[in-house]
Design a protein around this motif. Structure first.
Motif, PDB file in Angstrom:
ATOM      1  N   TYR A 170       1.036  -1.254  -0.011  1.00  0.00           N
ATOM      2  CA  TYR A 170       0.207  -0.038   0.037  1.00  0.00           C
ATOM      3  C   TYR A 170       0.698   1.134   0.054  1.00  0.00           C
ATOM      4  O   TYR A 170       0.739   2.113  -0.596  1.00  0.00           O
ATOM      5  CB  TYR A 170      -1.004   0.029   1.213  1.00  0.00           C
ATOM      6  CG  TYR A 170      -1.705   1.162   1.219  1.00  0.00           C
ATOM      7  CD1 TYR A 170      -2.847   1.454   0.612  1.00  0.00           C
ATOM      8  CD2 TYR A 170      -1.334   2.281   2.276  1.00  0.00           C
ATOM      9  CE1 TYR A 170      -3.651   2.598   0.554  1.00  0.00           C
ATOM     10  CE2 TYR A 170      -2.325   3.428   2.377  1.00  0.00           C
ATOM     11  CZ  TYR A 170      -3.262   3.517   1.630  1.00  0.00           C
ATOM     12  OH  TYR A 170      -4.026   4.686   1.776  1.00  0.00           O
ATOM     13  N   LYS A 171       1.804   1.250   0.925  1.00  0.00           N
ATOM     14  CA  LYS A 171       2.752   2.346   0.879  1.00  0.00           C
ATOM     15  C   LYS A 171       3.844   2.442  -0.027  1.00  0.00           C
ATOM     16  O   LYS A 171       4.308   3.819  -0.263  1.00  0.00           O
ATOM     17  CB  LYS A 171       3.291   2.339   2.302  1.00  0.00           C
ATOM     18  CG  LYS A 171       2.280   2.805   3.595  1.00  0.00           C
ATOM     19  CD  LYS A 171       2.996   3.081   4.922  1.00  0.00           C
ATOM     20  CE  LYS A 171       1.827   3.421   6.172  1.00  0.00           C
ATOM     21  NZ  LYS A 171       2.518   3.528   7.287  1.00  0.00           N
ATOM     22  N   LYS A 172       4.287   1.533  -0.573  1.00  0.00           N
ATOM     23  CA  LYS A 172       5.090   1.417  -1.354  1.00  0.00           C
ATOM     24  C   LYS A 172       6.604   2.080  -1.115  1.00  0.00           C
ATOM     25  O   LYS A 172       6.837   3.092  -1.560  1.00  0.00           O
ATOM     26  CB  LYS A 172       4.869   1.999  -2.926  1.00  0.00           C
ATOM     27  CG  LYS A 172       3.880   0.874  -3.634  1.00  0.00           C
ATOM     28  CD  LYS A 172       3.473   1.517  -4.748  1.00  0.00           C
ATOM     29  CE  LYS A 172       2.160   0.601  -5.329  1.00  0.00           C
ATOM     30  NZ  LYS A 172       2.072  -0.786  -4.938  1.00  0.00           N
ATOM     31  N   PRO A 173       7.028   1.995   0.273  1.00  0.00           N
ATOM     32  CA  PRO A 173       8.094   2.787   0.617  1.00  0.00           C
ATOM     33  C   PRO A 173       9.320   2.604  -0.330  1.00  0.00           C
ATOM     34  O   PRO A 173       9.850   1.620  -0.829  1.00  0.00           O
ATOM     35  CB  PRO A 173       8.480   1.936   2.151  1.00  0.00           C
ATOM     36  CG  PRO A 173       7.872   0.826   1.872  1.00  0.00           C
ATOM     37  CD  PRO A 173       6.921   0.818   1.118  1.00  0.00           C
ATOM     38  N   THR A 174      10.348   3.591  -0.287  1.00  0.00           N
ATOM     39  CA  THR A 174      11.445   3.788  -1.063  1.00  0.00           C
ATOM     40  C   THR A 174      12.574   3.804   0.025  1.00  0.00           C
ATOM     41  O   THR A 174      13.784   3.771  -0.562  1.00  0.00           O
ATOM     42  CB  THR A 174      11.577   5.146  -1.853  1.00  0.00           C
ATOM     43  OG1 THR A 174      11.400   6.348  -1.055  1.00  0.00           O
ATOM     44  CG2 THR A 174      10.359   4.809  -2.831  1.00  0.00           C
ATOM     45  N   ALA A 175      12.555   4.035   1.387  1.00  0.00           N
ATOM     46  CA  ALA A 175      13.677   4.155   2.003  1.00  0.00           C
ATOM     47  C   ALA A 175      14.266   2.376   2.400  1.00  0.00           C
ATOM     48  O   ALA A 175      13.693   1.544   2.036  1.00  0.00           O
ATOM     49  CB  ALA A 175      13.136   4.462   3.584  1.00  0.00           C
TER      50      ALA A 175
END
Length: 194
Positions: A129-134
């Motif tokens: 859902y958030k598709k984090p890039t960190a």
């Protein structure tokens, strides 16, 4: 790579680990083959605790950060880990967890396992859902994304199958070990009545 796809790969593996709990009696679950070896119970404890305190924790850090370390990459070892989609077939040190705990029973592990699977499912949904890039640094594999940390859970469960199978040869039978009863519990029946 999506966390949902990784979860779909993890689920049959997790079901296998869960089903295998039916084949251990208390003594088998706690038996040490050598002084330095883990018990079957300790393998289960390691999988559940390590996955939560290392993998899930790193995923949560990735989800909480905005975009730090996203340009950093994997180490040489990490590159091969993900190229081959699994741990190399040798022992790894699992600091800071030198020796896992011994669970009280297979029933307790089953309960913990079900809670763990709910957490893993929720985590997969959150990643997708958030598709984090960190990225968060792994001590051996370099900087990994949330999806990569999530993939490590499945790889970790698969990696410990070798250890479990080797230990099973020494510890387990094809049937669950049952608690032995005292012969005093058997009623005395005179021979002529049989």
């Amino acid at each position: 790579m999506s966390a949902e796809n990784t979860y779909k790969k993890l689920l049959p593996l997790a079901k296998y680990w869960l089903k295998e709990l039916d084949f251990y009696g208390t003594n088998q679950f706690k038996k040490k083959v050598t002084e330095k070896s883990w018990t079957i119970g300790q393998i289960y404890d390691h999988l559940l605790i390590y996955s939560q305190e290392v993998h899930i924790k790193a995923i949560q850090e990735c989800l909480a950060q905005k975009d730090t370390n996203s340009k950093e990459g994997k180490s040489f070892k990490g590159f091969f880990q993900f190229l081959f989609k699994g741990y190399m077939p040798f022992k790894y040190k699992s600091n800071p967890y030198k020796e896992p705990g011994q669970p009280l029973s297979t029933e307790k592990v089953k309960d913990d396992f079900y809670r763990f699977l709910k957490l893993v499912y929720k985590t997969a949904k959150e990643i997708d859902y958030k598709k984090p890039t960190a990225k968060v640094k792994h001590p051996s594999f370099g900087y990994l994304s949330a999806e990569e940390w999530f993939a490590l859970i499945e790889m970790h469960f698969r990696h410990h199958l070798r250890q479990k199978n080797k230990l099973d040869v020494e510890v387990r039978s094809n049937y669950k070990q049952t608690e032995s009863k005292d012969f005093d519990d058997i009623p005395d029946i005179p021979f002529h009545e049989m």
